[in-house]
Write a protein that holds these residues in place. Structure first.
Motif, PDB file in Angstrom:
ATOM      1  N   MET A  22      -6.448  11.479  30.937  1.00  0.00           N
ATOM      2  CA  MET A  22      -6.698  12.116  29.636  1.00  0.00           C
ATOM      3  C   MET A  22      -8.168  12.003  29.265  1.00  0.00           C
ATOM      4  N   ALA A  23      -8.829  10.950  29.728  1.00  0.00           N
ATOM      5  CA  ALA A  23     -10.258  10.786  29.472  1.00  0.00           C
ATOM      6  C   ALA A  23     -11.101  11.337  30.604  1.00  0.00           C
ATOM      7  N   SER A  24     -10.606  11.207  31.843  1.00  0.00           N
ATOM      8  CA  SER A  24     -11.442  11.541  33.007  1.00  0.00           C
ATOM      9  C   SER A  24     -11.180  12.918  33.585  1.00  0.00           C
ATOM     10  N   ASN A  25     -10.030  13.540  33.218  1.00  0.00           N
ATOM     11  CA  ASN A  25      -9.583  14.768  33.894  1.00  0.00           C
ATOM     12  C   ASN A  25      -9.507  14.551  35.404  1.00  0.00           C
ATOM     13  N   GLY A  26      -9.060  13.362  35.740  1.00  0.00           N
ATOM     14  CA  GLY A  26      -8.848  13.031  37.135  1.00  0.00           C
ATOM     15  C   GLY A  26     -10.029  12.293  37.730  1.00  0.00           C
ATOM     16  N   SER A  27      -9.725  11.439  38.697  1.00  0.00           N
ATOM     17  CA  SER A  27     -10.746  10.701  39.408  1.00  0.00           C
ATOM     18  C   SER A  27     -10.230  10.541  40.820  1.00  0.00           C
ATOM     19  N   VAL A  28     -11.052  10.920  41.814  1.00  0.00           N
ATOM     20  CA  VAL A  28     -10.586  11.234  43.161  1.00  0.00           C
ATOM     21  C   VAL A  28      -9.295  12.056  43.076  1.00  0.00           C
ATOM     22  N   TRP A  29      -9.300  12.947  42.113  1.00  0.00           N
ATOM     23  CA  TRP A  29      -8.204  13.886  41.883  1.00  0.00           C
ATOM     24  C   TRP A  29      -8.750  14.894  40.874  1.00  0.00           C
ATOM     25  N   THR A  30      -9.189  16.040  41.355  1.00  0.00           N
ATOM     26  CA  THR A  30      -9.807  17.033  40.482  1.00  0.00           C
ATOM     27  C   THR A  30      -8.706  17.798  39.763  1.00  0.00           C
ATOM     28  N   VAL A  31      -8.479  17.434  38.486  1.00  0.00           N
ATOM     29  CA  VAL A  31      -7.351  17.993  37.738  1.00  0.00           C
ATOM     30  C   VAL A  31      -7.787  18.331  36.313  1.00  0.00           C
ATOM     31  N   PRO A  32      -8.622  19.364  36.159  1.00  0.00           N
ATOM     32  CA  PRO A  32      -9.037  19.750  34.813  1.00  0.00           C
ATOM     33  C   PRO A  32      -7.848  20.202  33.977  1.00  0.00           C
ATOM     34  N   ASP A  33      -7.992  20.107  32.660  1.00  0.00           N
ATOM     35  CA  ASP A  33      -6.931  20.490  31.724  1.00  0.00           C
ATOM     36  C   ASP A  33      -5.699  19.615  31.929  1.00  0.00           C
ATOM     37  N   PHE A  34      -5.924  18.318  32.145  1.00  0.00           N
ATOM     38  CA  PHE A  34      -4.796  17.416  32.375  1.00  0.00           C
ATOM     39  C   PHE A  34      -3.828  17.412  31.194  1.00  0.00           C
ATOM     40  N   ARG A  35      -4.348  17.456  29.972  1.00  0.00           N
ATOM     41  CA  ARG A  35      -3.474  17.392  28.791  1.00  0.00           C
ATOM     42  C   ARG A  35      -2.393  18.474  28.851  1.00  0.00           C
ATOM     43  N   ASN A  36      -2.797  19.713  29.111  1.00  0.00           N
ATOM     44  CA  ASN A  36      -1.820  20.797  29.133  1.00  0.00           C
ATOM     45  C   ASN A  36      -0.942  20.750  30.377  1.00  0.00           C
ATOM     46  N   ARG A  37      -1.474  20.234  31.475  1.00  0.00           N
ATOM     47  CA  ARG A  37      -0.634  20.074  32.658  1.00  0.00           C
ATOM     48  C   ARG A  37       0.450  19.024  32.394  1.00  0.00           C
ATOM     49  N   ALA A  38       0.087  17.962  31.683  1.00  0.00           N
ATOM     50  CA  ALA A  38       1.081  16.946  31.320  1.00  0.00           C
ATOM     51  C   ALA A  38       2.116  17.518  30.350  1.00  0.00           C
ATOM     52  N   LYS A  39       1.666  18.343  29.407  1.00  0.00           N
ATOM     53  CA  LYS A  39       2.611  18.984  28.477  1.00  0.00           C
ATOM     54  C   LYS A  39       3.581  19.890  29.220  1.00  0.00           C
ATOM     55  N   ASP A  40       3.062  20.637  30.199  1.00  0.00           N
ATOM     56  CA  ASP A  40       3.931  21.513  30.992  1.00  0.00           C
ATOM     57  C   ASP A  40       4.966  20.699  31.757  1.00  0.00           C
ATOM     58  N   LEU A  41       4.549  19.554  32.294  1.00  0.00           N
ATOM     59  CA  LEU A  41       5.476  18.652  32.984  1.00  0.00           C
ATOM     60  C   LEU A  41       6.604  18.233  32.051  1.00  0.00           C
ATOM     61  N   GLN A  42       6.250  17.842  30.844  1.00  0.00           N
ATOM     62  CA  GLN A  42       7.249  17.366  29.894  1.00  0.00           C
ATOM     63  C   GLN A  42       8.148  18.502  29.402  1.00  0.00           C
ATOM     64  N   LYS A  43       7.587  19.714  29.260  1.00  0.00           N
ATOM     65  CA  LYS A  43       8.392  20.864  28.822  1.00  0.00           C
ATOM     66  C   LYS A  43       9.482  21.210  29.823  1.00  0.00           C
ATOM     67  N   ARG A  44       9.202  21.001  31.105  1.00  0.00           N
ATOM     68  CA  ARG A  44      10.226  21.324  32.107  1.00  0.00           C
ATOM     69  C   ARG A  44      11.164  20.146  32.371  1.00  0.00           C
ATOM     70  N   GLY A  45      11.097  19.141  31.478  1.00  0.00           N
ATOM     71  CA  GLY A  45      12.019  18.015  31.568  1.00  0.00           C
ATOM     72  C   GLY A  45      11.544  16.872  32.426  1.00  0.00           C
ATOM     73  N   GLY A  46      10.282  16.918  32.875  1.00  0.00           N
ATOM     74  CA  GLY A  46       9.738  15.853  33.691  1.00  0.00           C
ATOM     75  C   GLY A  46       9.273  14.666  32.872  1.00  0.00           C
ATOM     76  N   GLN A  47       8.869  13.621  33.568  1.00  0.00           N
ATOM     77  CA  GLN A  47       8.458  12.373  32.927  1.00  0.00           C
ATOM     78  C   GLN A  47       7.029  12.013  33.342  1.00  0.00           C
ATOM     79  N   LEU A  48       6.220  11.659  32.346  1.00  0.00           N
ATOM     80  CA  LEU A  48       4.895  11.092  32.589  1.00  0.00           C
ATOM     81  C   LEU A  48       4.988   9.598  32.331  1.00  0.00           C
ATOM     82  N   VAL A  49       4.673   8.801  33.345  1.00  0.00           N
ATOM     83  CA  VAL A  49       4.825   7.343  33.269  1.00  0.00           C
ATOM     84  C   VAL A  49       3.460   6.706  33.512  1.00  0.00           C
TER      85      VAL A  49
END
Length: 476
Positions: free
Chosen positions: A172-199
């Motif tokens: 949420m602060a880094s947008n990934g580190s050794v993992w290029t994942v911009p827009d992490f916030r919305n990607r996490a929201k999409d995960l949760q919308k489809r019933g997934g879990q962020l741990v």
């Protein structure tokens, strides 16, 4: 007339697409690029700060020479001539007395990455240090040992997973580190919308933990114990491994001496948490990701290896929604050597080289300790190790003992203030960009080249031109 430029923000690993509007050299607007398939319109304050960096009156624009307590502006010709003369004189007395420190921004500059080796070869030095040894080196060692290449990264497929587990990371602060994942916030929201879990597994309620579905608190620096407990819990439940997995029996044998109850007690987590994680990882698709908080501790490399083992035995490696290997346009793993460990050792404490580097934390002792090979000349390229490496106050004192220190940097900072010469490159919008090291670890297969947006001012040099100039001047 206003001109629109579509380019990449190169300040961090996220590599977000930006749309910059200019009129002449005046920057009118910096916005996220909604057409960028990787970042999808997302930017953070770093992108809007590109204008501040470009136009900062404190940014150095010509070579600086320290004379006593004062700085003088000199020409490039004078800088290269004097540095070359002093370097050759030092190396004539002791050919092993030079060193290079390469900072994190070099990973964001393919020009630096491709030319810093020229300077190292000119100096004929094995004393190479970088931000990697206080950052991602444990991951690269694990990549080498498990996958056969230090640059072969398996990254979380967050866009297709159902369980995203993060240990010691804060995207949420880094947008990934050794993992290029911009827009992490919305990607996490999409995960949760489809019933997934962020741990999140972390001793701190980080920004990422605050949006997680489950936050497992853990005692600091005990990640390895929790992972051992998790693997021992998984062992009787793992029925079949992928055909390319070798020596799983060696893994189970290595864990036999450990007790699950003792491990979870040491880590401060519950058996219920461990069992729940085992269920989610086996059900899949699931991705277990560990980052800097997990690897910058006593058992950091072991922790990175154990995380990889969890993904492997659960069948989540090389699986959609698990950990996947990107297919970059420029494949560094296919075009470079796998990396080495232990070919030679540091002079004072005998640290083995890892991927051609010594630990940055050992640089101070190599400057302080007399004898053959004592570092007398240091070149720092886009780094600030006084602030970013362990025991910076000791390094700061050690730097004052050098006969020659050269910093390639846009600013006088905590490290470059000790230099005898500071050589500043062009501004951030006067250079081109391609994410040579970062796109191979991106959440999507993606490529984008950004041309220089502004012409460089007369008398300014690109980073790679400075490095080649130093190499040519220093070569005996």
């Amino acid at each position: 007339m206003p001109t629109t430029h579509n380019r990449t923000c190169h300040i961090c690993e996220a590599n977000c697409g930006v749309v910059i509007t200019t009129e002449g050299r005046e920057i009118l607007a910096i916005k996220g690029d909604p057409a960028n398939a990787l970042s999808r319109g997302h930017i953070c304050p770093k992108a809007t700060a590109l204008e501040d960096l470009q136009n900062d009156p404190d940014r150095l624009r010509a070579p600086q020479k320290r004379v006593g307590d004062h700085w003088e502006t000199i020409s490039w010709a004078q800088a290269f001539s004097e540095i070359g003369e002093r370097t050759r004189a030092i190396l004539a007395r002791d050919p092993k007395s030079s060193a290079i420190y390469v900072g994190n921004p070099n990973a964001h500059s393919y020009g630096n990455a491709l030319t810093s080796g020229d300077l190292r070869k000119a100096l004929k030095t094995q004393n190479r240090y970088s931000a990697s040894t206080v950052d991602q080196m444990p991951h690269q060692v694990v990549n080498l040992r498990l996958y056969g290449h230090s640059g072969l990264w398996a990254v979380p497929d967050i866009d297709r997973t159902e369980t995203m587990i993060i240990m010691g990371g804060n995207p949420m602060a880094s947008n990934g580190s050794v993992w290029t994942v911009p827009d992490f916030r919305n990607r996490a929201k999409d995960l949760q919308k489809r019933g997934g879990q962020l741990v999140v597994i972390d001793p701190r309620r980080s920004e990422t933990a605050k949006i997680a579905d489950r936050h497992i608190f853990i005692h600091p620096a005990t990640d390895a114990y929790m992972l051992i407990a998790l693997l021992k819990t998984l062992e009787p439940r793992v029925r079949e491994l992928a055909p390319w997995v070798r020596n799983a029996q060696g893994l189970w044998s290595a864990l036999r001496a450990f007790d699950v109850k003792a491990c979870v007690a040491r880590a401060g987590v519950s058996i219920d948490d461990v069992n729940w994680l085992a269920d989610r990882m086996l059900a899949g698709p699931a991705a277990f990701y560990g980052r800097i908080g997990a690897t910058t501790q006593t058992y950091g490399t072991l922790t990175a290896w154990l995380i990889a083992c969890v993904n492997i035995v659960c069948g989540q490696l090389d699986r959609a929604g698990g950990l996947v290997f990107p297919s970059p346009v420029v494949d560094l793993a296919a075009s470079s050597g796998p990396g080495t460990i232990g070919r030679f050792r540091s002079r004072v404490s005998g640290h083995p080289e890892v991927l051609g580097e010594f630990p940055a934390a050992s640089l101070s002792e190599e400057i302080e300790t007399p004898g053959d090979g004592q570092i007398r000349a240091l070149f720092v390229v886009a780094g600030n190790p006084v602030l970013s490496t362990p025991n910076g106050s000791r390094l700061d004192r050690a730097l004052t003992q050098l006969e020659l220190m050269v910093s390639v940097d846009m600013y006088r900072n905590a490290t470059s203030r000790r230099a005898h010469y500071i050589l500043p490159p062009v501004g951030p919008l006067e250079r081109d960009h391609y994410g040579l090291f970062l796109l191979p670890i991106a959440v999507r297969n993606f490529a984008k080249y950004s041309k220089p947006m502004l012409e460089s001012e007369p008398g300014e040099l690109q980073d790679w031109e400075i490095l080649r100039g130093l190499a040519a001047a220093s070569r005996a």
